[in-house]
Design a protein around this motif. Sequence first.
Motif, PDB file in Angstrom:
ATOM      1  N   TYR A 228      50.553  25.026  35.060  1.00 36.17           N
ATOM      2  CA  TYR A 228      49.842  24.928  36.339  1.00 36.17           C
ATOM      3  C   TYR A 228      49.231  23.556  36.627  1.00 36.17           C
ATOM      4  CZ  TYR A 228      50.111  30.030  36.169  1.00 36.17           C
ATOM      5  OH  TYR A 228      50.552  31.326  36.100  1.00 36.17           O
TER       6      TYR A 228
ATOM      7  N   ASN B 261      49.776  39.461  34.755  1.00 32.54           N
ATOM      8  CA  ASN B 261      48.610  38.587  34.801  1.00 32.54           C
ATOM      9  C   ASN B 261      48.862  37.371  33.906  1.00 32.54           C
ATOM     10  OD1 ASN B 261      46.343  39.987  36.423  1.00 32.54           O
ATOM     11  ND2 ASN B 261      47.190  41.631  35.174  1.00 32.54           N
TER      12      ASN B 261
ATOM     13  N   GLN C 158      46.263  40.453  39.025  1.00 35.01           N
ATOM     14  CA  GLN C 158      46.649  41.712  39.670  1.00 35.01           C
ATOM     15  C   GLN C 158      45.915  42.880  39.015  1.00 35.01           C
ATOM     16  OE1 GLN C 158      50.784  43.690  39.471  1.00 35.01           O
ATOM     17  NE2 GLN C 158      50.849  42.510  41.370  1.00 35.01           N
TER      18      GLN C 158
ATOM     19  N   GLU D 241      45.580  27.012  39.747  1.00 36.64           N
ATOM     20  CA  GLU D 241      45.659  28.133  40.685  1.00 36.64           C
ATOM     21  C   GLU D 241      46.772  29.078  40.255  1.00 36.64           C
ATOM     22  OE1 GLU D 241      45.759  27.248  44.787  1.00 36.64           O
ATOM     23  OE2 GLU D 241      44.187  25.715  44.694  1.00 36.64           O
ATOM     24  N   SER D 242      46.424  30.340  40.151  1.00 38.45           N
ATOM     25  CA  SER D 242      47.393  31.372  39.810  1.00 38.45           C
ATOM     26  C   SER D 242      46.995  32.651  40.546  1.00 38.45           C
ATOM     27  CB  SER D 242      47.426  31.588  38.292  1.00 38.45           C
ATOM     28  OG  SER D 242      48.428  32.532  37.934  1.00 38.45           O
ATOM     29  N   THR D 243      47.446  33.786  40.055  1.00 37.12           N
ATOM     30  CA  THR D 243      47.056  35.068  40.642  1.00 37.12           C
ATOM     31  C   THR D 243      46.688  36.042  39.522  1.00 37.12           C
ATOM     32  OG1 THR D 243      49.345  35.853  40.645  1.00 37.12           O
ATOM     33  CG2 THR D 243      48.531  34.820  42.681  1.00 37.12           C
TER      34      THR D 243
ATOM     35  N   THR E 280      46.583  42.110  44.488  1.00 34.42           N
ATOM     36  CA  THR E 280      46.832  40.796  43.888  1.00 34.42           C
ATOM     37  C   THR E 280      45.977  39.766  44.621  1.00 34.42           C
ATOM     38  OG1 THR E 280      49.120  41.406  43.387  1.00 34.42           O
ATOM     39  CG2 THR E 280      48.576  39.067  43.323  1.00 34.42           C
ATOM     40  N   LEU E 281      45.175  39.038  43.883  1.00 32.94           N
ATOM     41  CA  LEU E 281      44.283  38.034  44.460  1.00 32.94           C
ATOM     42  C   LEU E 281      44.440  36.711  43.725  1.00 32.94           C
ATOM     43  CD1 LEU E 281      41.005  40.138  44.937  1.00 32.94           C
ATOM     44  CD2 LEU E 281      42.611  39.399  46.707  1.00 32.94           C
ATOM     45  N   PRO E 282      44.148  35.607  44.414  1.00 35.13           N
ATOM     46  CA  PRO E 282      44.234  34.307  43.737  1.00 35.13           C
ATOM     47  C   PRO E 282      43.154  34.157  42.683  1.00 35.13           C
ATOM     48  CG  PRO E 282      43.291  34.060  45.931  1.00 35.13           C
ATOM     49  CD  PRO E 282      43.747  35.476  45.825  1.00 35.13           C
ATOM     50  N   CYS E 283      43.469  33.448  41.616  1.00 33.15           N
ATOM     51  CA  CYS E 283      42.434  33.034  40.661  1.00 33.15           C
ATOM     52  C   CYS E 283      42.518  31.519  40.518  1.00 33.15           C
ATOM     53  CB  CYS E 283      42.584  33.747  39.321  1.00 33.15           C
ATOM     54  SG  CYS E 283      44.024  33.328  38.347  1.00 33.15           S
ATOM     55  N   ARG E 284      41.365  30.898  40.583  1.00 27.53           N
ATOM     56  CA  ARG E 284      41.310  29.435  40.591  1.00 27.53           C
ATOM     57  C   ARG E 284      40.241  28.950  39.628  1.00 27.53           C
ATOM     58  NH1 ARG E 284      41.397  30.877  46.177  1.00 27.53           N
ATOM     59  NH2 ARG E 284      43.379  30.343  47.174  1.00 27.53           N
TER      60      ARG E 284
END
Length: 270
Positions: A251, A152, A261, A257-259, A204-208
């Motif tokens: 970034y 993460n 988990q 924008e990252s991910t 795993t999902l995007p985080c923005r």
Amino acid sequence: MKRDPNVIFEGSIPENYDRYLGSAFFEPFASDIAARLHGMPPRNVLEIACGTGILTRRLRDSLAPAVRLVATDLNPGMLAFAQGKFSANENVEWQQADAGALQFPDSSFDAAVCQFGLMFVPDKESAMRECHRVLNRGGVFLFNVWNSIECNPIGRIAHQTIASFFERDPPNFYELPFGFYNADLIRGLLQRAGFKAIESSLVTLPCRSSSAADFAIGLVRGNPVSTAIEERGVDVNVVVCAVSQKIAERYGTAPVESTMQAWVWRAVHE
């Protein structure tokens, strides 16, 4: 017994947590959890450690209006903030509750859900047993926990940058949310509590976030690490700027924008 300061989300923390981290970290996983209940469907649902009500909102919107939804949290500040998101006529019951000593009768619920809360419970074995106790036979316990901080990157940047301000005894808050991911340990706790049909999946999902600066505010002022920084005599604003700079270096400044988990667990009371 004195509470661990790392689990006290009060003062301005709930608002900063919700505003700057809610959509980035928690709403994507709340949608995932809510979707996993669709096939049941439950008649009554208990939410443990509801925080600022991010998953609560998803659950209330996705469940039938007649379904009983009870949202609990140990921190009064988080619970009050969550309640403020709902109108009086929405079918949500609110209760301050300790996950390790739930004030509900045996076999009260068809489902118990918890989003990123079990990491903060001191006695996880008691929490698992309590969830099993309050569930009906066939009831489902559904929860998620972050994977390790190595998986993460945004959390890792925050943790390392904050620690860089301290020669000794750096704030250790981030070790808590990212420290409860060992699959064998979790499965063993569930089994000893009496659960069967235990399943886990790595998600795993995007985080923005709109900007590195906003992200940094949430990462520092949206949890108890800000209290630890202040207690050690360091200017929190300086730390926020440093975290923002480190995120921007990797970034960009805006948007970010990252991910993220996490492990999602499902266990059945049989």
